[in-house]
Design an enzyme around this catalytic site. Sequence first.
Site, PDB file in Angstrom:
ATOM      1  N   GLU A 141       0.795  -1.236  -0.106  1.00 57.50           N
ATOM      2  CA  GLU A 141       0.062   0.131   0.152  1.00 57.50           C
ATOM      3  C   GLU A 141       1.073   1.118   0.159  1.00 57.50           C
ATOM      4  O   GLU A 141       2.040   1.188   0.448  1.00 57.50           O
ATOM      5  CB  GLU A 141      -0.715   0.149   1.296  1.00 57.50           C
ATOM      6  CG  GLU A 141      -1.713  -1.108   1.584  1.00 57.50           C
ATOM      7  CD  GLU A 141      -2.406  -1.197   2.876  1.00 57.50           C
ATOM      8  OE1 GLU A 141      -2.236  -0.162   3.631  1.00 57.50           O
ATOM      9  OE2 GLU A 141      -2.757  -2.269   3.353  1.00 57.50           O
ATOM     10  N   LYS A 163       2.455   4.372   1.508  1.00 56.23           N
ATOM     11  CA  LYS A 163       2.600   5.013   2.933  1.00 56.23           C
ATOM     12  C   LYS A 163       2.282   6.357   2.808  1.00 56.23           C
ATOM     13  O   LYS A 163       2.994   7.141   2.483  1.00 56.23           O
ATOM     14  CB  LYS A 163       3.927   5.061   3.334  1.00 56.23           C
ATOM     15  CG  LYS A 163       4.328   5.111   4.891  1.00 56.23           C
ATOM     16  CD  LYS A 163       5.707   4.634   5.474  1.00 56.23           C
ATOM     17  CE  LYS A 163       5.650   4.875   6.669  1.00 56.23           C
ATOM     18  NZ  LYS A 163       5.127   6.176   7.432  1.00 56.23           N
ATOM     19  N   ASP A 218       1.668  10.370   4.004  1.00 56.34           N
ATOM     20  CA  ASP A 218       2.481  11.084   4.828  1.00 56.34           C
ATOM     21  C   ASP A 218       1.578  11.926   5.591  1.00 56.34           C
ATOM     22  O   ASP A 218       1.355  13.232   4.986  1.00 56.34           O
ATOM     23  CB  ASP A 218       3.569  11.623   4.134  1.00 56.34           C
ATOM     24  CG  ASP A 218       4.709  12.210   4.969  1.00 56.34           C
ATOM     25  OD1 ASP A 218       4.599  12.104   6.161  1.00 56.34           O
ATOM     26  OD2 ASP A 218       5.382  13.066   4.405  1.00 56.34           O
ATOM     27  N   TYR A 227      -6.774   2.068   6.361  1.00 59.09           N
ATOM     28  CA  TYR A 227      -5.932   0.951   5.942  1.00 59.09           C
ATOM     29  C   TYR A 227      -5.804  -0.107   6.993  1.00 59.09           C
ATOM     30  O   TYR A 227      -5.064  -1.133   6.787  1.00 59.09           O
ATOM     31  CB  TYR A 227      -4.424   1.675   5.772  1.00 59.09           C
ATOM     32  CG  TYR A 227      -3.841   2.340   6.885  1.00 59.09           C
ATOM     33  CD1 TYR A 227      -3.517   3.644   6.353  1.00 59.09           C
ATOM     34  CD2 TYR A 227      -3.579   1.856   8.012  1.00 59.09           C
ATOM     35  CE1 TYR A 227      -2.855   4.365   7.275  1.00 59.09           C
ATOM     36  CE2 TYR A 227      -3.234   2.751   9.071  1.00 59.09           C
ATOM     37  CZ  TYR A 227      -2.629   3.934   8.587  1.00 59.09           C
ATOM     38  OH  TYR A 227      -2.260   4.946   9.583  1.00 59.09           O
ATOM     39  N   LYS A 245      10.844   2.908   2.290  1.00 63.40           N
ATOM     40  CA  LYS A 245      10.793   4.344   2.005  1.00 63.40           C
ATOM     41  C   LYS A 245      11.398   4.860   0.642  1.00 63.40           C
ATOM     42  O   LYS A 245      12.131   3.946   0.176  1.00 63.40           O
ATOM     43  CB  LYS A 245      11.510   5.065   3.106  1.00 63.40           C
ATOM     44  CG  LYS A 245      10.861   4.769   4.435  1.00 63.40           C
ATOM     45  CD  LYS A 245       9.869   5.850   4.766  1.00 63.40           C
ATOM     46  CE  LYS A 245      10.325   6.697   6.061  1.00 63.40           C
ATOM     47  NZ  LYS A 245       9.906   7.788   6.258  1.00 63.40           N
ATOM     48  N   CYS A 283      35.776  38.724  10.055  1.00 68.56           N
ATOM     49  CA  CYS A 283      34.375  38.519  10.182  1.00 68.56           C
ATOM     50  C   CYS A 283      33.749  39.305   9.333  1.00 68.56           C
ATOM     51  O   CYS A 283      33.822  40.406   9.144  1.00 68.56           O
ATOM     52  CB  CYS A 283      33.880  38.697  11.683  1.00 68.56           C
ATOM     53  SG  CYS A 283      32.097  38.681  11.940  1.00 68.56           S
ATOM     54  N   CYS A 337      31.556  42.076  11.507  1.00 68.28           N
ATOM     55  CA  CYS A 337      32.314  42.857  12.363  1.00 68.28           C
ATOM     56  C   CYS A 337      33.793  43.142  11.914  1.00 68.28           C
ATOM     57  O   CYS A 337      34.448  44.008  12.809  1.00 68.28           O
ATOM     58  CB  CYS A 337      32.160  42.542  13.975  1.00 68.28           C
ATOM     59  SG  CYS A 337      33.353  41.223  14.305  1.00 68.28           S
ATOM     60  N   CYS A 397      34.787  33.865  14.863  1.00 71.81           N
ATOM     61  CA  CYS A 397      34.898  35.297  14.887  1.00 71.81           C
ATOM     62  C   CYS A 397      35.382  35.712  16.255  1.00 71.81           C
ATOM     63  O   CYS A 397      34.797  35.225  17.327  1.00 71.81           O
ATOM     64  CB  CYS A 397      33.816  35.921  14.366  1.00 71.81           C
ATOM     65  SG  CYS A 397      33.482  37.681  15.317  1.00 71.81           S
ATOM     66  N   CYS A 436      30.720  41.968  18.270  1.00 75.62           N
ATOM     67  CA  CYS A 436      30.295  41.470  16.911  1.00 75.62           C
ATOM     68  C   CYS A 436      28.668  41.587  17.042  1.00 75.62           C
ATOM     69  O   CYS A 436      28.057  40.738  17.834  1.00 75.62           O
ATOM     70  CB  CYS A 436      30.769  40.196  16.579  1.00 75.62           C
ATOM     71  SG  CYS A 436      29.863  39.499  15.041  1.00 75.62           S
TER      72      CYS A 436
HETATM   73  S1  IVH Z   1      -0.240   0.242   8.914  1.00 79.60           S
HETATM   74  C1  IVH Z   1       1.895  -1.363  12.582  1.00 79.60           C
HETATM   75  N1  IVH Z   1      -0.501   1.142   6.427  1.00 79.60           N
HETATM   76  O1  IVH Z   1       2.942   4.891   8.872  1.00 79.60           O
HETATM   77  C2  IVH Z   1       1.599   0.136  12.050  1.00 79.60           C
HETATM   78  N2  IVH Z   1       0.330   2.597   8.391  1.00 79.60           N
HETATM   79  O2  IVH Z   1       5.402   4.373  10.372  1.00 79.60           O
HETATM   80  C3  IVH Z   1       0.711  -0.341  11.105  1.00 79.60           C
HETATM   81  N3  IVH Z   1       0.994   4.807   7.468  1.00 79.60           N
HETATM   82  O3  IVH Z   1       1.415   5.071  12.385  1.00 79.60           O
HETATM   83  C4  IVH Z   1       0.044   0.816  10.288  1.00 79.60           C
HETATM   84  N4  IVH Z   1       0.355   4.807   5.543  1.00 79.60           N
HETATM   85  O4  IVH Z   1       0.485   6.601  10.444  1.00 79.60           O
HETATM   86  C5  IVH Z   1      -0.165   1.392   7.812  1.00 79.60           C
HETATM   87  N5  IVH Z   1      -0.941   2.249   4.326  1.00 79.60           N
HETATM   88  C6  IVH Z   1      -0.692   2.521   5.443  1.00 79.60           C
HETATM   89  C7  IVH Z   1       0.023   3.636   6.203  1.00 79.60           C
HETATM   90  C8  IVH Z   1       0.447   3.653   7.446  1.00 79.60           C
HETATM   91  C9  IVH Z   1       0.659   5.546   6.132  1.00 79.60           C
HETATM   92  C10 IVH Z   1       1.513   5.547   8.684  1.00 79.60           C
HETATM   93  C11 IVH Z   1       0.848   5.271   9.804  1.00 79.60           C
HETATM   94  C12 IVH Z   1       1.806   4.585  11.198  1.00 79.60           C
HETATM   95  C13 IVH Z   1       2.944   5.048  10.335  1.00 79.60           C
HETATM   96  C14 IVH Z   1       3.913   3.919  10.684  1.00 79.60           C
END
Ligand code: IVH
Length: 666
Positions: free
Chosen positions: A115, A117, A119, A229, A317, A411, A414, A427, A433
């Site tokens: 999935e 991730k 932000d 999720y 990541k 510097c 000054c 400096c 200064c």
């Molecule tokens: S599952 C056991 N799924 O990432 C934790 N988390 O670094 C399972 N997050 O606290 C979380 N997208 O805020 C899950 N598709 C996703 C996510 C996700 C973003 C965030 C979430 C979590 C943090 C963990």
Amino acid sequence: MSNSKEEAKKRIEWLRKEIRRHNYLYYVLNKPEISDAEYDELMEELRRLEEKYPEFVTADSPTQRIGAPPAKEFKSVRHVKPMLSLDTAHTEEEIKAFDKRIKKEIGDSIEYVAEPKLDGLSVELIYENGKYVRGSTRGDGINGEDVTENIKTIRAVPLVLRSDEIPVPTRLAVRGEVIMHISDFEKLNKELIQKGEETLANPRNAAAGSLRRLDPNETAARPLDIFFYEIMLSEGYEIKNQWDALHALKKWGLKVSSYVRKCRDIDEAIEYHGEMENKRDRLSYEIDGVVIKVNRFDYQEKLGQKSRSPRWAIAYKFPPRKEETQIVDIVVQVGRTGILTPVALLKPVDVKGVTVSRATLHNEDYIKQKDIRIGDWVRVARAGDVIPEVMEVIKEKRTGKEKIFRMPDRCPVCGSRVVKEGAYYRCTGGLSCSAQLKRSITHFASKGAMDIEGLGGQTVDLLVEKGLVKKISDIYRLKKADLLSLPRFAEKSAENLMEAIEKSKSKNLARLIYALGIPNVGEHTAKILAERFRSMDKLMNASMSELISINEIGPETAESIINFFKEERNRKEIKSLKELGLKMEYEEGERKLKGIKFVFTGALKEFTRGEAKSIVEQLGGEVLNSVSKNVDYVVVGEKPGSKYDKARAMGLKIINEDEFKKLIEK
Ligand code: IVH
């Protein structure tokens, strides 16, 4: 019931159902059937009817998303299970190692769900018999903040779950991520600039800040969205794996990312990561990687968790985003202690929604190592997504006209001599200064130090530039007329600052020691020094051996203390401060709450939360956010939250505001 009333009731029910259906079509399926204007008309009609027949208004009506009164504080609520974090990986090798660990435990054929991730910030929502009853933030992972009303204002959150495809659980706990779309974030920042307010650093901060407004009506005015999720609990409806969970969420009307994918093995998940990295720039919101989860719940259970993260999932990541730009010039900044830091001035470039026009180059070695020159094309990234950094030079773009940068021997502010100390240049102007003076004064007045409200960076700059403040003690020689001569001050603001300056004179010895800005002496060390020496005089005359005999003080810190007090200029300043009435002695009882832990709940009459906290901390105590058996006192004000019940259940010592006042009295 009269006929027309009966009809109104029917119409109201029909409208609600219809509006919910359009929400689902719009938010979850992304296939709206009507225009925004038509939708607004339905809402308007419902609103009118409910106004006429208030007896038919129900809490879950689509009109009831906004209007809840502001809260004094967020109550604390316990999550159904702890909110965990995810382990992170940055390379394919790390992901393969993750897969290997899992296979060792479970066997060879492992299916994953991958999935995006997202932000944003994670939240937990509870539905009872299909009705939204509670929402909370992560908090400390065990207990979150109750933001039920705030979450209710997010239009993508259904107040009633759909039950036409699968049955609705009696109790359902789900988790998801609240986000702000990048375009909404940019629009919001423009509005903030127009209003003269501070802008937000990135969409994640914007989402978090918006959700955590004490007044839910302010949250309602911010464009937030959500993706779900995880199902933590679904009483009365059994789910066996993550893939089915995502589909169940969707069927209940809870929005799920359309980019989720079932992967037959880890290679497919790795491929997915690559695809998402390419797509990431075309998404309307930020993702910083992908999450890979073992699909089957029985396997998840078998794998279990470490202290703060599950063994069955990992965040893969993306590398930080880099953008290309050119270094127009390299200038030098002078810090509080005189350290010179080279800074690259860049052709402005947009990195992840933020315009970057400067990047720190740290020190001379960094520049030499990367061979950074003025005029170079470089790739910049935001380290930890905040501070811009020059990652690398694009040497192919060099024309030969680039200039090598050298640290100055004078510097730039000054003109004093610059000396080299290890990797750093400094400096030697000290407080003569103006750059060092400005920063020293800002530090002296800062919150953790003398806490002079209203004496921030811009005011300090003006005071120094006008020659009104030439050394720290001059702060205490300022007259109201001096302040009124500055462009930013009027009668009231000048009075306030004069008062804040006066008030700071009674701050304790530890703060004063910290405020002096002795290199290597932070807040903690300052407290130790105050406790140990009990007066500025004794500290000033402390010997090297006395200093290093203190456990927490090493030779480097001891040396900077000795050097600081050796300087005639500094000794004279301290004498002046004493004559001006600052406190130079340690007061008995200054740390009388040492090691004592407090929790506050409910509103106090005489203090704000912040004030109570700073008093406790000044006296050496600690304020915690949630109750546990480590807590010594639970201070209960008006309208206490759930912490109060919990404290009672745990048999903790509970005191009221008067008792708290007695504790902190000198
Ligand atoms: S599952 C056991 N799924 O990432 C934790 N988390 O670094 C399972 N997050 O606290 C979380 N997208 O805020 C899950 N598709 C996703 C996510 C996700 C973003 C965030 C979430 C979590 C943090 C963990």
